[in-house]
Design a protein around this motif. Structure first.
Motif, PDB file in Angstrom:
ATOM      1  N   LYS A  69      68.446 -18.885  -4.105  1.00 48.81           N
ATOM      2  CA  LYS A  69      66.945 -18.792  -3.292  1.00 48.81           C
ATOM      3  C   LYS A  69      66.246 -17.537  -3.485  1.00 48.81           C
ATOM      4  N   ARG A  70      67.568 -16.053  -2.691  1.00 48.77           N
ATOM      5  CA  ARG A  70      67.068 -15.432  -2.752  1.00 48.77           C
ATOM      6  C   ARG A  70      66.931 -14.144  -4.622  1.00 48.77           C
ATOM      7  N   GLY A  71      67.488 -14.380  -5.527  1.00 48.14           N
ATOM      8  CA  GLY A  71      67.238 -14.110  -6.443  1.00 48.14           C
ATOM      9  C   GLY A  71      66.204 -14.767  -7.312  1.00 48.14           C
ATOM     10  N   ARG A  72      65.593 -15.725  -7.141  1.00 45.43           N
ATOM     11  CA  ARG A  72      64.008 -16.437  -7.451  1.00 45.43           C
ATOM     12  C   ARG A  72      62.911 -15.986  -6.918  1.00 45.43           C
ATOM     13  N   ALA A  73      63.538 -15.436  -5.585  1.00 46.99           N
ATOM     14  CA  ALA A  73      62.059 -15.097  -4.265  1.00 46.99           C
ATOM     15  C   ALA A  73      62.169 -13.493  -5.325  1.00 46.99           C
ATOM     16  N   THR A  74      63.273 -13.083  -5.386  1.00 44.47           N
ATOM     17  CA  THR A  74      63.269 -11.561  -6.029  1.00 44.47           C
ATOM     18  C   THR A  74      62.168 -11.589  -7.598  1.00 44.47           C
ATOM     19  N   GLU A  75      62.388 -12.798  -8.474  1.00 40.12           N
ATOM     20  CA  GLU A  75      61.507 -12.116  -9.612  1.00 40.12           C
ATOM     21  C   GLU A  75      59.969 -12.090  -9.116  1.00 40.12           C
ATOM     22  N   VAL A  76      59.864 -13.436  -7.913  1.00 41.82           N
ATOM     23  CA  VAL A  76      58.548 -13.363  -7.503  1.00 41.82           C
ATOM     24  C   VAL A  76      57.502 -12.438  -6.824  1.00 41.82           C
ATOM     25  N   MET A  77      58.908 -11.365  -6.698  1.00 38.16           N
ATOM     26  CA  MET A  77      58.556 -10.342  -5.670  1.00 38.16           C
ATOM     27  C   MET A  77      58.321  -8.765  -6.940  1.00 38.16           C
ATOM     28  N   VAL A  78      58.935  -9.160  -7.405  1.00 34.75           N
ATOM     29  CA  VAL A  78      59.250  -8.348  -8.914  1.00 34.75           C
ATOM     30  C   VAL A  78      57.390  -8.651  -9.495  1.00 34.75           C
ATOM     31  N   HIS A  79      56.654  -9.970 -10.443  1.00 30.27           N
ATOM     32  CA  HIS A  79      56.032  -9.870 -10.823  1.00 30.27           C
ATOM     33  C   HIS A  79      54.741  -9.437  -9.875  1.00 30.27           C
ATOM     34  N   LYS A  80      54.849  -9.513  -8.475  1.00 31.60           N
ATOM     35  CA  LYS A  80      53.763  -9.497  -7.977  1.00 31.60           C
ATOM     36  C   LYS A  80      53.320  -7.635  -8.099  1.00 31.60           C
ATOM     37  N   LEU A  81      54.939  -6.895  -8.000  1.00 32.40           N
ATOM     38  CA  LEU A  81      53.555  -5.628  -9.526  1.00 32.40           C
ATOM     39  C   LEU A  81      53.055  -5.810 -10.458  1.00 32.40           C
ATOM     40  N   GLY A  82      51.847  -5.694  -9.785  1.00 27.28           N
ATOM     41  CA  GLY A  82      50.882  -5.826 -11.286  1.00 27.28           C
ATOM     42  C   GLY A  82      50.239  -5.026 -11.676  1.00 27.28           C
ATOM     43  N   THR A  83      49.479  -4.784 -12.071  1.00 27.98           N
ATOM     44  CA  THR A  83      47.703  -4.157 -12.828  1.00 27.98           C
ATOM     45  C   THR A  83      47.811  -3.103 -11.656  1.00 27.98           C
ATOM     46  N   PRO A  84      47.505  -4.106 -10.552  1.00 28.85           N
ATOM     47  CA  PRO A  84      46.324  -3.275  -9.408  1.00 28.85           C
ATOM     48  C   PRO A  84      47.443  -2.499  -9.058  1.00 28.85           C
ATOM     49  N   THR A  85      49.073  -2.948  -8.359  1.00 25.30           N
ATOM     50  CA  THR A  85      49.334  -2.029  -8.007  1.00 25.30           C
ATOM     51  C   THR A  85      49.646  -0.548  -8.513  1.00 25.30           C
ATOM     52  N   LEU A  86      50.351  -0.787 -10.152  1.00 25.87           N
ATOM     53  CA  LEU A  86      50.218   0.417 -10.220  1.00 25.87           C
ATOM     54  C   LEU A  86      49.013   1.808 -10.358  1.00 25.87           C
ATOM     55  N   LEU A  87      48.004   1.005 -10.637  1.00 24.67           N
ATOM     56  CA  LEU A  87      46.731   1.746 -10.438  1.00 24.67           C
ATOM     57  C   LEU A  87      46.398   2.288  -9.176  1.00 24.67           C
ATOM     58  N   LEU A  88      46.570   1.146  -8.045  1.00 29.74           N
ATOM     59  CA  LEU A  88      46.466   2.098  -6.856  1.00 29.74           C
ATOM     60  C   LEU A  88      47.741   3.794  -6.615  1.00 29.74           C
ATOM     61  N   VAL A  89      48.743   3.019  -7.154  1.00 33.50           N
ATOM     62  CA  VAL A  89      49.747   4.299  -6.782  1.00 33.50           C
ATOM     63  C   VAL A  89      49.176   5.314  -8.086  1.00 33.50           C
ATOM     64  N   LEU A  90      48.640   5.148  -9.392  1.00 35.58           N
ATOM     65  CA  LEU A  90      48.496   6.621 -10.297  1.00 35.58           C
ATOM     66  C   LEU A  90      47.010   6.662  -9.424  1.00 35.58           C
ATOM     67  N   MET A  91      46.663   6.253  -9.153  1.00 37.84           N
ATOM     68  CA  MET A  91      45.068   7.000  -8.676  1.00 37.84           C
ATOM     69  C   MET A  91      45.162   7.582  -7.461  1.00 37.84           C
ATOM     70  N   THR A  92      45.806   7.387  -6.930  1.00 40.15           N
ATOM     71  CA  THR A  92      46.079   7.846  -5.258  1.00 40.15           C
ATOM     72  C   THR A  92      46.787   9.255  -5.651  1.00 40.15           C
ATOM     73  N   ALA A  93      47.731   9.337  -6.199  1.00 38.82           N
ATOM     74  CA  ALA A  93      48.284  10.717  -6.948  1.00 38.82           C
ATOM     75  C   ALA A  93      47.789  10.943  -7.026  1.00 38.82           C
ATOM     76  N   LEU A  94      46.959  10.983  -8.049  1.00 34.11           N
ATOM     77  CA  LEU A  94      46.066  11.738  -9.700  1.00 34.11           C
ATOM     78  C   LEU A  94      45.369  13.013  -8.072  1.00 34.11           C
ATOM     79  N   GLY A  95      44.873  11.879  -7.151  1.00 35.56           N
ATOM     80  CA  GLY A  95      43.773  12.416  -6.131  1.00 35.56           C
ATOM     81  C   GLY A  95      44.386  13.655  -5.367  1.00 35.56           C
ATOM     82  N   PHE A  96      45.405  13.690  -5.247  1.00 31.85           N
ATOM     83  CA  PHE A  96      45.858  14.472  -4.796  1.00 31.85           C
ATOM     84  C   PHE A  96      46.910  15.638  -5.732  1.00 31.85           C
ATOM     85  N   ALA A  97      46.640  15.286  -6.532  1.00 33.59           N
ATOM     86  CA  ALA A  97      46.814  16.230  -7.573  1.00 33.59           C
ATOM     87  C   ALA A  97      46.022  17.416  -8.438  1.00 33.59           C
TER      88      ALA A  97
END
Length: 358
Positions: A69-97
């Protein structure tokens, strides 16, 4: 467990950020006090999104084996990190940079470290959270309070339906009225770097500062410099009178406490030579007499007000203006007056560390 995990990620991110700052030779400044709050707020967003995905995976998986159950739930957790999260990180870091292009070192240093801290937070979150949850995560999932079937979601859906069913023009009109009112109010905003404005008027620091301002001629200084083309120009009565005219304008502004120049020294010497009569406090009309008066003055007394070749003269202005908006407004007015009284044959400048800070 989720709260403790988020705090661990934030702590590691700050450790990485300060370590990078030390390695790069970036000095700490007062703005760094905001860094923990910034990293915590940003880090919790990404961390909680992953943790929500983990609980979602637990609800989907009905395997009796807890490790599976933990292994399966962890896979779902990682799949939550899609393009929106990546853009959030990069755009916020770029704003401060982007603050790396700032001309203010304090802002530039803080922006660079903040950008690195955000990137470090995202990297630590991706590497650490799945490992922790796969090894120590909860074994039973539960529906979050604000899940699609929850009370809060139903209320929000009902509210959105009301807005959709009613005339949208009323909503847009209300938003336009509020926008117009707020824009009008924003016209009253002004920029100031007065540190005393952060304290109430009854604070001892403010009261002592006001007392000093009333009893002592300005603790802050700036300079008005006039530069002529020929040596000895400021032995000439006409050029000394230009200094006096500029000082008269400064007095008329009624903002600055005191101004001193070579014209004051010559006028005071002329008054003493005339027996101290008040009407003798003026610039004598003779260049020869001015030169004789100047011979009576030690060189160290003249150094702050005139160059050794008498080609450049300096007016020292003392003041106690704390509000930068007020000071900058009167400095702009003063620069125009200085250029007017000096005439086209002289180069002028209004300079000083105090003006640079403002």
């Amino acid at each position: 467990f989720a709260a403790a995990t988020a705090l661990v990620v934030v702590a590691l991110s700050l450790l990485w950020a300060f370590g990078m700052a030390g390695h790069a030779g970036i000095p700490m400044n007062p703005l760094f006090a905001m860094l923990p709050s910034l990293v915590a707020v940003f880090g919790v967003v990404v961390t909680m999104q992953m943790i929500s995905g983990y609980h979602h995976g637990l609800n989907l998986d009905m395997e009796p084996n807890f490790e599976e159950k933990r292994g399966r739930a962890t896979e779902v957790m990682v799949h939550k990190l899609g393009t929106p999260t990546l853009l959030l990180v990069l755009m916020t870091a770029l704003g401060f940079a982007c603050t790396a292009f700032s001309g203010i070192p304090l802002v530039r240093d803080f922006g660079l470290v903040a950008a690195f801290a955000i990137l470090a937070n995202a990297l630590i979150t991706v590497l650490l959270i799945p490992l922790l949850y796969k090894a120590f995560g909860p074994r039973q999932g539960r529906q979050p309070r604000f899940s699609p079937a929850g009370w809060f979601s139903r209320r929000m859906a009902h509210f959105s339906g009301m807005l959709y069913l009613r005339p949208a023009q009323w909503v847009l009109a209300l938003a336009a009225v509020l926008f117009a009112a707020l824009v009008q109010q924003s016209a009253g905003l002004r920029i100031s770097n007065d540190p005393l404005s952060f304290f109430r008027a009854d604070r001892p620091l403010v009261q002592e500062s006001q007392r000093m301002q009333g009893e002592v001629a300005g603790a802050k200084v700036f300079y008005i410099t006039l530069e002529a083309r020929a040596e000895g120009s400021f032995r000439d009565p006409g050029n000394l009178q230009r200094l006096g005219d500029i000082q008269a304008f400064i007095a008329k502004q009624q903002v600055f406490d005191r101004s001193l120049s070579l014209a004051d020294i010559v006028s005071q010497t002329n008054q003493q030579a005339a027996g101290g009569r008040l009407e003798a406090y003026r610039i004598p009309p003779s260049r020869k007499l001015i030169s004789q008066y100047l011979l009576l003055q030690p060189a160290r007394y003249l150094d702050p007000y005139v160059s050794h070749d008498f080609r450049r003269a300096n007016i020292v202005v003392r003041h106690n203006v704390h509000d930068s908006s007020t000071l900058n407004r009167h400095i702009r007015e003063l620069r125009k007056a200085v250029a007017h009284y000096a005439g086209p044959g002289m180069a002028t400048a209004v300079v000083g560390e105090n003006l640079l800070l403002n």
